[in-house]
Design a protein around this motif. Structure first.
Motif, mmCIF file in Angstrom:
data_model
loop_
_atom_site.group_PDB
_atom_site.id
_atom_site.type_symbol
_atom_site.label_atom_id
_atom_site.label_comp_id
_atom_site.label_asym_id
_atom_site.label_seq_id
_atom_site.Cartn_x
_atom_site.Cartn_y
_atom_site.Cartn_z
ATOM 1 N N ALA A 111 70.997 28.760 -3.200
ATOM 2 C CA ALA A 111 72.393 29.413 -2.621
ATOM 3 C C ALA A 111 72.661 30.348 -2.282
ATOM 4 C CB ALA A 111 73.475 28.850 -3.783
ATOM 5 N N LEU A 112 71.477 31.173 -2.455
ATOM 6 C CA LEU A 112 72.334 32.863 -2.166
ATOM 7 C C LEU A 112 71.736 32.580 -1.415
ATOM 8 C CD1 LEU A 112 71.892 34.735 -5.795
ATOM 9 C CD2 LEU A 112 74.200 33.646 -4.342
ATOM 10 N N ALA A 113 70.227 32.105 -0.993
ATOM 11 C CA ALA A 113 69.116 31.894 0.803
ATOM 12 C C ALA A 113 70.046 31.629 1.753
ATOM 13 C CB ALA A 113 68.079 31.992 0.187
ATOM 14 N N LEU A 114 70.940 30.719 0.732
ATOM 15 C CA LEU A 114 71.504 30.178 2.493
ATOM 16 C C LEU A 114 73.406 30.665 2.755
ATOM 17 C CD1 LEU A 114 72.103 27.457 3.788
ATOM 18 C CD2 LEU A 114 73.340 25.912 1.509
ATOM 19 N N GLY A 115 73.203 31.787 1.971
ATOM 20 C CA GLY A 115 74.540 32.412 2.567
ATOM 21 C C GLY A 115 74.235 33.214 3.109
ATOM 22 N N VAL A 116 73.053 34.014 2.951
ATOM 23 C CA VAL A 116 72.468 34.967 3.399
ATOM 24 C C VAL A 116 72.051 34.539 4.787
ATOM 25 C CG1 VAL A 116 70.779 36.619 4.032
ATOM 26 C CG2 VAL A 116 72.029 36.092 1.930
ATOM 27 N N ILE A 117 71.644 33.189 5.057
ATOM 28 C CA ILE A 117 71.334 33.008 6.403
ATOM 29 C C ILE A 117 72.568 32.598 7.090
ATOM 30 C CG2 ILE A 117 70.584 30.921 7.330
ATOM 31 C CD1 ILE A 117 68.521 30.388 5.271
ATOM 32 N N ILE A 118 73.539 31.875 6.676
ATOM 33 C CA ILE A 118 74.561 31.500 7.247
ATOM 34 C C ILE A 118 75.440 33.222 8.288
ATOM 35 C CG2 ILE A 118 77.333 30.915 7.623
ATOM 36 C CD1 ILE A 118 76.333 29.100 4.645
ATOM 37 N N GLY A 119 75.158 34.116 6.904
ATOM 38 C CA GLY A 119 76.007 35.838 7.189
ATOM 39 C C GLY A 119 74.901 35.998 9.119
ATOM 40 N N VAL A 222 73.363 47.173 12.006
ATOM 41 C CA VAL A 222 74.514 47.183 10.801
ATOM 42 C C VAL A 222 75.804 46.035 11.011
ATOM 43 C CG1 VAL A 222 76.184 48.742 10.362
ATOM 44 C CG2 VAL A 222 74.084 49.413 10.718
ATOM 45 N N ARG A 223 76.391 45.717 12.286
ATOM 46 C CA ARG A 223 76.985 44.738 11.908
ATOM 47 C C ARG A 223 76.582 43.169 11.894
ATOM 48 N NH1 ARG A 223 81.530 45.081 17.077
ATOM 49 N NH2 ARG A 223 82.176 46.735 16.039
ATOM 50 N N THR A 224 75.686 42.754 11.639
ATOM 51 C CA THR A 224 75.172 41.714 11.504
ATOM 52 C C THR A 224 74.833 41.697 9.854
ATOM 53 O OG1 THR A 224 73.817 41.653 13.014
ATOM 54 C CG2 THR A 224 72.745 40.335 11.572
ATOM 55 N N LEU A 225 73.612 43.157 9.556
ATOM 56 C CA LEU A 225 73.977 43.304 7.797
ATOM 57 C C LEU A 225 75.375 43.318 6.823
ATOM 58 C CD1 LEU A 225 71.794 46.410 7.522
ATOM 59 C CD2 LEU A 225 70.985 44.177 7.039
ATOM 60 N N ALA A 226 76.364 43.415 7.869
ATOM 61 C CA ALA A 226 78.141 43.300 7.381
ATOM 62 C C ALA A 226 78.323 41.839 6.988
ATOM 63 C CB ALA A 226 78.475 44.320 7.991
ATOM 64 N N TYR A 227 77.652 41.185 8.573
ATOM 65 C CA TYR A 227 77.792 40.115 7.844
ATOM 66 C C TYR A 227 77.024 38.741 7.446
ATOM 67 C CZ TYR A 227 80.657 39.757 11.710
ATOM 68 O OH TYR A 227 81.658 39.178 12.960
ATOM 69 N N MET A 228 75.963 38.966 7.148
ATOM 70 C CA MET A 228 74.542 38.895 5.831
ATOM 71 C C MET A 228 75.599 39.393 4.476
ATOM 72 S SD MET A 228 71.422 39.936 7.609
ATOM 73 C CE MET A 228 70.119 39.496 6.636
ATOM 74 N N LEU A 229 75.928 40.111 4.257
ATOM 75 C CA LEU A 229 76.543 40.934 2.967
ATOM 76 C C LEU A 229 77.631 39.546 2.266
ATOM 77 C CD1 LEU A 229 76.907 42.384 0.667
ATOM 78 C CD2 LEU A 229 78.023 43.954 1.330
#
Length: 328
Positions: A111-119, A222-229
């Motif tokens: 589930a957490l990996a899915l959230g990171v992928i969507i981010g 940096v901004r992509t990492l923020a979306y992933m977070l």
């Protein structure tokens, strides 16, 4: 003092008052929170009960977790409307994996990996393709919610392994484990935003993206990492919610993005980027939660609660715009 200066004095005074309010947003929120607690304790004897505060704490824990990620993203100049849908999708995916025989750690990691992928997808669409964050995350909001509904046909998934409910039921030092997780994230990320070199870049990027690029900062990364977070924390909130409810609920988190945005903006974050603190967002969540709880205690319709949340968001954004205009 000339006549023109006399005429402009009230406007300048008003701007100074607004700026001082924004600059001391966290202190102001604390005062307002105390005022609500005092007022409601007089209006309803049940308000100060341990059961009520426990219910408030458990209910706002997922919102606090998501607000942390939203604040980081807002500071960088972005925002994410898909967080409520990601919460619901993570909740249902966790339940599906558990019901299919997967171990609890594997289900949570999935589930957490899915959230990171969507981010990550949100970040790529926004930073690499150049789609407006409103359109990009509105689309991912619809997609994530749709997938959750398709996977479950609109029904909640129950009969989860009893051991999975530990996080939702456990208490440490008399406080729900959910709240401890939320508080830990607030402390860690507030310190990181204030002192961490990577997170300090977010303020620079959000304040002046062009200057940040010219200075050599990897703005898109940096901004992509923020979306992933943001996606990761939304998924974490979904997993914890599934543990508390002992079910995967595809309709969970409906309109949660509005509450999170309202809390973050009330706490001092700006939709234009470059401003905001995690502690401020945390206090904003408490403020919104207390208002909703007060309206529930006073038997105000749930529909009016939605209206009040929307109005608070508009007022907070309008205040931010007025201050910026006064600074200009």
């Amino acid at each position: 003092m000339s006549v023109d200066e006399v005429g402009r004095w009230p406007s300048r005074f008003g701007s100074r008052v607004l700026r001082r309010f924004v600059e001391t947003r966290e202190l102001t929120l604390l005062v307002l929170i105390v005022a609500i607690i005092v007022g409601m304790s007089l209006a309803s004897p049940v308000f100060l009960s341990l059961a009520n505060f426990r219910a408030i704490a458990i209910g706002m824990a997922p919102t606090v977790i998501i607000a942390v990620g939203m604040t980081v993203l807002l500071v960088s100049g972005g925002f994410d409307l898909s967080v409520g849908s990601v919460l619901a999708l993570a909740s249902t995916v966790t339940a599906l994996l558990l019901l299919s025989g997967a171990s609890i750690p594997l289900a949570i990691l999935g589930a957490l990996a899915l959230g990171v992928i969507i981010g990550l997808a949100n970040g790529i669409v926004v930073t690499r393709i150049g789609v407006n964050p409103l359109v990009a995350t509105l689309g991912s909001m619809s997609i994530a919610r749709g997938i959750a509904l398709v996977l479950t046909e609109g029904f909640s998934l129950s009969n989860l392994p009893p051991a999975f409910g530990w996080a939702g039921r456990a208490e440490i030092l008399g406080l729900p484990f959910l709240l401890w997780v939320a508080l830990a994230l607030v402390v860690v990320f507030d310190l990181a935003m204030r002192h961490g070199s990577f997170f300090r870049q977010l303020y620079y990027i959000g304040s002046n993206e062009k200057a940040a690029r010219l200075s050599g900062l990897a703005v898109n990364r940096v901004r992509t990492l923020a979306y992933m977070l943001s996606g990761l924390l939304a998924a974490l909130a979904g997993v914890l919610l599934a543990s508390r409810l002992m079910s995967g609920t595809p309709t969970a988190g409906n309109a949660l993005e509005l509450q999170v945005l309202a809390a973050a903006v009330i706490g001092g974050a700006s939709l234009r980027g470059g401003e905001g603190t995690v502690v401020g967002a945390f206090l904003g969540v408490i403020f919104v939660a207390l208002i909703n709880n007060a309206m529930t205690m006073l038997a105000v319709s749930i529909y009016w609660q939605m209206i009040v949340t929307g109005a608070v968001l508009v007022l907070a954004v309008a205040l931010d715009m007025l201050v910026r205009r006064g600074d200009g």
